[in-house]
Enzyme design. Structure first.
Site, PDB file in Angstrom:
ATOM      1  N   ARG A  53       0.848  -1.193   0.000  1.00 12.43           N
ATOM      2  CA  ARG A  53       0.000   0.000   0.000  1.00 12.43           C
ATOM      3  C   ARG A  53       0.879   1.236   0.000  1.00 12.43           C
ATOM      4  O   ARG A  53       2.087   1.145   0.211  1.00 12.43           O
ATOM      5  CB  ARG A  53      -0.946  -0.007   1.190  1.00 12.43           C
ATOM      6  CG  ARG A  53      -0.254  -0.149   2.497  1.00 12.43           C
ATOM      7  CD  ARG A  53      -1.256  -0.371   3.618  1.00 12.43           C
ATOM      8  NE  ARG A  53      -0.619  -1.117   4.680  1.00 12.43           N
ATOM      9  CZ  ARG A  53      -1.200  -1.477   5.816  1.00 12.43           C
ATOM     10  NH1 ARG A  53      -2.443  -1.168   6.036  1.00 12.43           N
ATOM     11  NH2 ARG A  53      -0.549  -2.144   6.724  1.00 12.43           N
ATOM     12  N   GLY A  54       0.225   2.375  -0.208  1.00 15.85           N
ATOM     13  CA  GLY A  54       0.969   3.610  -0.445  1.00 15.85           C
ATOM     14  C   GLY A  54       0.914   3.852  -1.943  1.00 15.85           C
ATOM     15  O   GLY A  54       1.205   2.944  -2.741  1.00 15.85           O
ATOM     16  N   ALA A  55       0.518   5.075  -2.327  1.00  9.74           N
ATOM     17  CA  ALA A  55       0.176   5.325  -3.730  1.00  9.74           C
ATOM     18  C   ALA A  55       1.264   4.903  -4.729  1.00  9.74           C
ATOM     19  O   ALA A  55       1.002   4.116  -5.651  1.00  9.74           O
ATOM     20  CB  ALA A  55      -0.200   6.800  -3.898  1.00  9.74           C
ATOM     21  N   ASN A 100      -5.630  12.316   0.653  1.00  8.28           N
ATOM     22  CA  ASN A 100      -4.609  11.521   1.350  1.00  8.28           C
ATOM     23  C   ASN A 100      -5.288  10.776   2.501  1.00  8.28           C
ATOM     24  O   ASN A 100      -6.507  10.900   2.706  1.00  8.28           O
ATOM     25  CB  ASN A 100      -3.473  12.415   1.854  1.00  8.28           C
ATOM     26  CG  ASN A 100      -2.271  11.611   2.318  1.00  8.28           C
ATOM     27  OD1 ASN A 100      -1.794  10.744   1.586  1.00  8.28           O
ATOM     28  ND2 ASN A 100      -1.785  11.853   3.519  1.00  8.28           N
ATOM     29  N   LYS A 101      -4.529  10.002   3.208  1.00  9.42           N
ATOM     30  CA  LYS A 101      -5.059   9.137   4.270  1.00  9.42           C
ATOM     31  C   LYS A 101      -6.002   9.887   5.206  1.00  9.42           C
ATOM     32  O   LYS A 101      -5.739  11.036   5.563  1.00  9.42           O
ATOM     33  CB  LYS A 101      -3.873   8.547   5.049  1.00  9.42           C
ATOM     34  CG  LYS A 101      -4.225   7.606   6.166  1.00  9.42           C
ATOM     35  CD  LYS A 101      -5.177   6.492   5.754  1.00  9.42           C
ATOM     36  CE  LYS A 101      -4.658   5.669   4.613  1.00  9.42           C
ATOM     37  NZ  LYS A 101      -5.676   4.754   4.036  1.00  9.42           N
ATOM     38  N   ASP A 128      -2.433  10.835  -2.291  1.00  6.34           N
ATOM     39  CA  ASP A 128      -2.895   9.753  -3.170  1.00  6.34           C
ATOM     40  C   ASP A 128      -3.441  10.303  -4.478  1.00  6.34           C
ATOM     41  O   ASP A 128      -3.481   9.599  -5.493  1.00  6.34           O
ATOM     42  CB  ASP A 128      -3.946   8.903  -2.460  1.00  6.34           C
ATOM     43  CG  ASP A 128      -3.285   8.069  -1.375  1.00  6.34           C
ATOM     44  OD1 ASP A 128      -3.080   8.597  -0.261  1.00  6.34           O
ATOM     45  OD2 ASP A 128      -2.922   6.911  -1.656  1.00  6.34           O
ATOM     46  N   GLN A 165      -1.137   2.694   9.929  1.00  6.57           N
ATOM     47  CA  GLN A 165       0.084   2.748   9.110  1.00  6.57           C
ATOM     48  C   GLN A 165       1.195   3.547   9.798  1.00  6.57           C
ATOM     49  O   GLN A 165       2.373   3.246   9.639  1.00  6.57           O
ATOM     50  CB  GLN A 165      -0.210   3.380   7.736  1.00  6.57           C
ATOM     51  CG  GLN A 165      -1.025   2.512   6.814  1.00  6.57           C
ATOM     52  CD  GLN A 165      -2.509   2.814   6.919  1.00  6.57           C
ATOM     53  OE1 GLN A 165      -2.997   3.217   7.972  1.00  6.57           O
ATOM     54  NE2 GLN A 165      -3.237   2.613   5.832  1.00  6.57           N
TER      55      GLN A 165
HETATM   56  O1  MRU Z   1      -4.338   3.094   2.334  1.00  2.23           O
HETATM   57  P1  MRU Z   1      -2.891   3.307   2.067  1.00  2.23           P
HETATM   58  O2  MRU Z   1      -1.997   2.779   3.145  1.00  2.23           O
HETATM   59  O3  MRU Z   1      -2.505   2.834   0.680  1.00  2.23           O
HETATM   60  O4  MRU Z   1      -2.744   4.875   2.069  1.00  2.23           O
HETATM   61  C1  MRU Z   1      -1.483   5.445   1.917  1.00  2.23           C
HETATM   62  C2  MRU Z   1      -1.510   6.910   2.049  1.00  2.23           C
HETATM   63  O5  MRU Z   1      -2.533   7.542   2.137  1.00  2.23           O
HETATM   64  C3  MRU Z   1      -0.216   7.602   1.998  1.00  2.23           C
HETATM   65  O6  MRU Z   1      -0.217   8.702   2.869  1.00  2.23           O
HETATM   66  C4  MRU Z   1       0.040   8.099   0.612  1.00  2.23           C
HETATM   67  O7  MRU Z   1      -0.021   7.086  -0.319  1.00  2.23           O
HETATM   68  C5  MRU Z   1       1.300   8.830   0.689  1.00  2.23           C
HETATM   69  S1  MRU Z   1       2.427   8.753  -0.609  1.00  2.23           S
HETATM   70  C6  MRU Z   1       3.651   7.680  -0.235  1.00  2.23           C
END
Ligand code: MRU
Length: 339
Positions: free
Chosen positions: A32-34, A231-232, A221, A180
């Protein structure tokens, strides 16, 4: 892939052998993470062309359309997924020789990953001058090496500033419901020797009063043309608190996270996840129920921070400062489309 669901208790490496395996890894948050999602999806297609028995070029193109559609259905909000799938699709477009298709897909997928790694480094270098010696940076979710193909976005800026010799410290929000910040950001900071203090999300306001927060930095994201930022969940709250406490709120995102087709953040599709993620918590021995099993729940995985709370957008191509109510749409477009 390093299975993010097992961290920080165990380092479990997953061997993924097909598109379906990678799609499920994205859906179940093993990755996970964009930017990391984008990289994983691109590599899934490279894996597919290396292992498929299809030899006919037309059949291979049709099959790749199906595999691409499967990956596109995994998670809706992070635009990096669609950026990566588009990059691979464009590379194979119009090719009528199956070997040429295979090479194009593998090259394009590896480029997605390499470009993101380079973008993280450049983004960190552009962002580091925005941090001063002694800064205390509030951050949310995970934005480091686990979330990207390189050193990270928001956390990458902290790493770059520290590499310049600045004593920069991190205050990490735990990031309910999936934690996270607690599970991933604090683990990565400890491993890399970055001073970190973990707090619960509800402590954020008091942390501005008592922990001397001087900067807030979030990843993203999806960023729209006017600079609204998905974002999150919890990021919008951090932005509001930064505003109230007169602390700069920065967003770190590679240009692959920008969606120029959207102007307003209200048009971003926000993923809503299972109710049990809120009713329960996952520890090292499995899920524990925290709330009545039938209590109604709302569980948006992301929120949208309006552009007027964002001081600057830090990208691999430079920093855009907001000078008006929103970011200048032409400046954002030029930055993202410039080659
Ligand atoms: O649901 P996730 O863990 O995929 O969400 C991740 C985020 O929202 C991060 O803050 C975002 O991708 C930041 S960029 C590395």
């Amino acid at each position: 892939l390093l299975d993010q669901r097992a961290l920080p208790h165990a380092e479990v490496w997953l061997q993924l052998r097909d598109v379906e395996g990678v799609a499920q890894a994205i859906e179940t948050l093993a990755v996970r993470g964009a930017p990391a999602i984008g990289g994983a999806a691109a590599l899934a297609l490279a894996l597919h062309v290396r292992t498929t028995s299809i030899v006919d070029a037309t059949a291979l193109q049709d099959d790749l359309d199906v595999q691409t559609a499967r990956l596109a259905r995994t998670r809706p909000t992070a635009v990096n997924l669609f950026f990566a799938l588009d990059a691979v699709t464009r590379a194979r477009h119009g090719l009528t020789d199956s070997d040429a298709i295979r090479h194009a897909v593998v090259d394009a997928a590896e480029r997605v990953v390499d470009d993101d790694e380079a973008a993280c480094t450049a983004l960190g270098n552009h962002g580091a001058p925005l941090l001063a010696d002694g800064d205390v940076v509030l951050t949310i979710c995970h934005t480091g090496a686990l979330a990207t193909c390189g050193q990270g976005t928001a956390l990458g800026i902290v790493k770059a500033a520290r590499a310049q010799g600045k004593d920069v410290r991190v205050v990490a929000l735990e990031t309910r419901p999936l934690l996270q910040g607690a599970r991933l950001t604090s683990w990565e900071c400890l491993r890399e020797g970055i001073p970190v203090t973990l707090i619960t999300d509800g402590m954020a306001a008091f942390a501005f009063q008592r922990l001397g927060i001087t900067r807030a930095i979030a990843g993203a994201d999806r960023v729209t043309r006017r600079g609204d930022v998905a974002n999150k969940i919890g990021t919008y709250g951090v932005a509001c608190l930064s505003h109230v406490h007169d602390v700069p709120f920065l967003v770190a995102a590679p240009t692959s996270t920008f969606d120029l087709e959207l102007v307003h953040g209200s048009d971003i599709v926000i993923e809503e996840r299972a109710a049990d993620e809120v009713r329960k918590a996952r520890g090292d021995t499995g899920w524990t129920t925290l709330a009545p099993v039938d209590v109604p729940v709302w569980n948006p995985a992301f929120d949208v921070t309006p552009a007027h709370f964002v001081h600057a957008l830090v990208t691999e191509r430079g920093v855009l400062h907001r000078t008006r109510e929103a970011f200048d749409e032409d400046a954002v477009t030029q930055l993202v489309t410039r080659s």
